[in-house]
Design an enzyme around this catalytic site. Structure first.
Site, mmCIF file in Angstrom:
data_model
loop_
_atom_site.group_PDB
_atom_site.id
_atom_site.type_symbol
_atom_site.label_atom_id
_atom_site.label_comp_id
_atom_site.label_asym_id
_atom_site.label_seq_id
_atom_site.Cartn_x
_atom_site.Cartn_y
_atom_site.Cartn_z
ATOM 1 N N PRO A 129 0.227 -1.237 -0.065
ATOM 2 C CA PRO A 129 -0.376 -0.152 -0.631
ATOM 3 C C PRO A 129 0.587 0.739 -0.287
ATOM 4 O O PRO A 129 -0.071 1.737 -0.342
ATOM 5 C CB PRO A 129 -0.737 -0.328 0.883
ATOM 6 C CG PRO A 129 -1.358 -1.136 1.411
ATOM 7 C CD PRO A 129 0.458 -2.573 1.030
ATOM 8 N N ALA A 179 18.559 -1.718 0.588
ATOM 9 C CA ALA A 179 17.616 -2.118 -0.562
ATOM 10 C C ALA A 179 17.726 -3.274 -0.707
ATOM 11 O O ALA A 179 18.236 -5.161 -1.124
ATOM 12 C CB ALA A 179 17.937 -1.841 -1.964
ATOM 13 N N GLU A 243 11.082 -9.562 -17.873
ATOM 14 C CA GLU A 243 9.859 -9.381 -17.172
ATOM 15 C C GLU A 243 8.808 -7.662 -18.868
ATOM 16 O O GLU A 243 8.165 -7.886 -19.222
ATOM 17 C CB GLU A 243 9.178 -8.953 -15.849
ATOM 18 C CG GLU A 243 8.179 -7.962 -15.433
ATOM 19 C CD GLU A 243 7.871 -7.800 -14.064
ATOM 20 O OE1 GLU A 243 6.807 -6.755 -13.497
ATOM 21 O OE2 GLU A 243 8.724 -7.829 -13.309
ATOM 22 N N LEU A 338 -12.872 6.747 -33.946
ATOM 23 C CA LEU A 338 -12.589 6.269 -34.943
ATOM 24 C C LEU A 338 -14.154 5.255 -34.976
ATOM 25 O O LEU A 338 -14.941 5.949 -35.691
ATOM 26 C CB LEU A 338 -11.471 5.823 -35.738
ATOM 27 C CG LEU A 338 -10.613 6.469 -35.997
ATOM 28 C CD1 LEU A 338 -8.796 5.879 -36.630
ATOM 29 C CD2 LEU A 338 -10.711 7.768 -36.780
ATOM 30 N N HIS A 339 -14.226 5.092 -34.034
ATOM 31 C CA HIS A 339 -15.480 3.947 -33.244
ATOM 32 C C HIS A 339 -16.676 4.684 -33.604
ATOM 33 O O HIS A 339 -17.681 4.081 -33.403
ATOM 34 C CB HIS A 339 -15.459 2.651 -32.258
ATOM 35 C CG HIS A 339 -14.735 1.325 -33.340
ATOM 36 N ND1 HIS A 339 -13.738 1.121 -33.722
ATOM 37 C CD2 HIS A 339 -15.025 0.723 -33.570
ATOM 38 C CE1 HIS A 339 -12.758 0.532 -33.845
ATOM 39 N NE2 HIS A 339 -14.241 -0.674 -33.926
ATOM 40 N N THR A 366 6.382 2.029 -13.910
ATOM 41 C CA THR A 366 5.596 2.582 -14.719
ATOM 42 C C THR A 366 6.554 3.192 -16.177
ATOM 43 O O THR A 366 7.709 3.135 -15.446
ATOM 44 C CB THR A 366 5.074 4.333 -13.792
ATOM 45 O OG1 THR A 366 6.790 5.021 -13.202
ATOM 46 C CG2 THR A 366 4.828 3.186 -12.567
#
Length: 380
Positions: A129, A179, A243, A338-339, A366
């Site tokens: 979170p 880390a 990934e 466009l649709h 991201t």
């Protein structure tokens, strides 16, 4: 342009994937989206067809090939089918390498046969979170209690979170290590203190179960440490290139599919007494998207070949992920426009692709993180 990176064996595998999609996935996908989860039997069916663990050694029930082109074929066909629920790429391409490269022989014997048969579904739990892309912000802890680790914390946005039988949990084993104090622990279904929260209600990819996970004094056996103690950060970094490439492969295949659908639509749909395709503005839109897709496809195919040869670096994987996923979102937005009103209707593939694909610029790192990786490599 004609693609030349695949062999006859890859083409045969592609036909197998298409047959599997037609028989085992597409007839059920609408119901899965309503249920918010795929049938567990679909995983076992994928295992029977040889679609799970293609890179796992044959002695453990896998395909025995580390040729990433097979993974690319699988991702492309699922993207072209618009089948976002059955997360085989997550299982194979993102989680599989951790077990293949880090697991002990005992762990491989214990877990990999089920991984390949579909009896075991996997997930990886990094995001919390309060910690997304910043792994140093992870608060989940694992305290050394002699013969086990005592795991406490929570994770969120975990794909396969409801189905998962094995969850690779990123936790702090040395709190003061930053880390360098992270490790990977494998938590098994049914372990006391391991609880799943709700199946999260997303705007897209509704058939793919995504959950909150909670760990309350979970006793994780010492033999479930995956890789090196306090080596979790390095292990994660080593696997991120594949990934990100896997996500990029799905993104460009999805964009190409949207372009095909929309090109056919504007040829048939009439406005002011003539097909939309007769309007110059429409032709320019199609021309721009077709060119962007062709250029991106060329780069992605080069990345696939490089990765299959073990030569793709993190920077070019980040380039591929950033560019292909952002392109997918631009193409999805323009194709929906466009649709017209039909593009806003959930039963149209373009509408589902618009919401299903939006997450691709977020998960796996991201767009902003991708740019930071690229920029840092050029300016450091």
């Amino acid at each position: 342009m004609k693609r030349d990176i695949f062999t006859a064996e890859h083409d045969a595998f592609r036909e197998t994937v298409r047959t599997f999609l037609a028989k085992e996935v597409l007839p059920h996908h609408e119901r899965w989206e309503k249920d918010g989860i795929v049938d567990r039997e679909a995983w076992r069916a994928a295992g029977r067809q040889g679609l799970l663990g293609t890179a796992v050694p044959e002695e453990f029930g896998g395909g025995g090939s580390d040729d990433f082109r097979y993974a690319a074929v699988l991702s492309e066909e699922f993207a072209r089918a618009g089948a976002s629920g059955l997360a085989l790429a997550l299982h194979n391409d993102i989680i599989g390498p951790y077990f293949i490269s880090l697991a002990t022989e005992e762990q491989k014997r214990r877990w990999l046969p089920g991984f390949c048969s579909g009896e075991i579904v996997t997930a990886i739990a990094m995001t919390e979170p309060g910690a997304g892309s910043d792994l140093q912000g992870i608060r989940t802890t694992a305290e050394d209690r002699g013969d086990h680790w005592l795991l406490n914390g929570s994770k969120t946005f975990i794909s396969n979170g409801i189905h998962a039988d094995l969850v690779i949990v990123v936790a702090k084993t040395t709190p003061e290590g930053g880390a360098k104090g992270l490790s990977l622990l494998v938590v098994e279904r049914g372990t006391a203190g391991f609880e799943r929260g709700r199946n999260l209600d997303k705007i897209g990819q509704k058939a793919q179960d995504t959950a909150e996970l909670f760990f309350n004094d979970v006793r994780v056996p010492k033999e479930n440490l995956l890789g090196e103690l306090n080596g979790g950060f390095v292990h994660l970094m080593n696997n991120l290139a594949q990934e990100r490439l896997s996500i990029a492969v799905s993104a460009i295949a999805g964009a190409e599919r949207l372009l095909e659908i929309t090109t056919a639509y504007v040829k048939e749909r009439e406005a002011f007494g003539r097909p939309l395709a007769k309007l110059q503005h429409i032709r320019f839109q199609i021309a721009e998207m077709a060119t962007e897709c062709a250029v991106t496809r060329t780069f992605l195919d080069r990345c696939i070949v490089e990765h299959s040869a073990g030569a793709l670096d993190a920077v070019h994987a980040s380039m591929a992920k950033w560019w292909a996923t952002e392109l997918h979102n631009r193409v999805a937005d323009r194709c929906l426009q466009l649709h017209g009103g039909y593009g806003y209707m959930a039963e149209y593939p373009v509408a589902r692709a618009f919401t299903d694909g939006r997450i691709q610029t977020i998960y796996g790192g991201t767009t902003e993180i991708m740019k930071e990786i690229i920029g840092r490599s050029l300016l450091s």
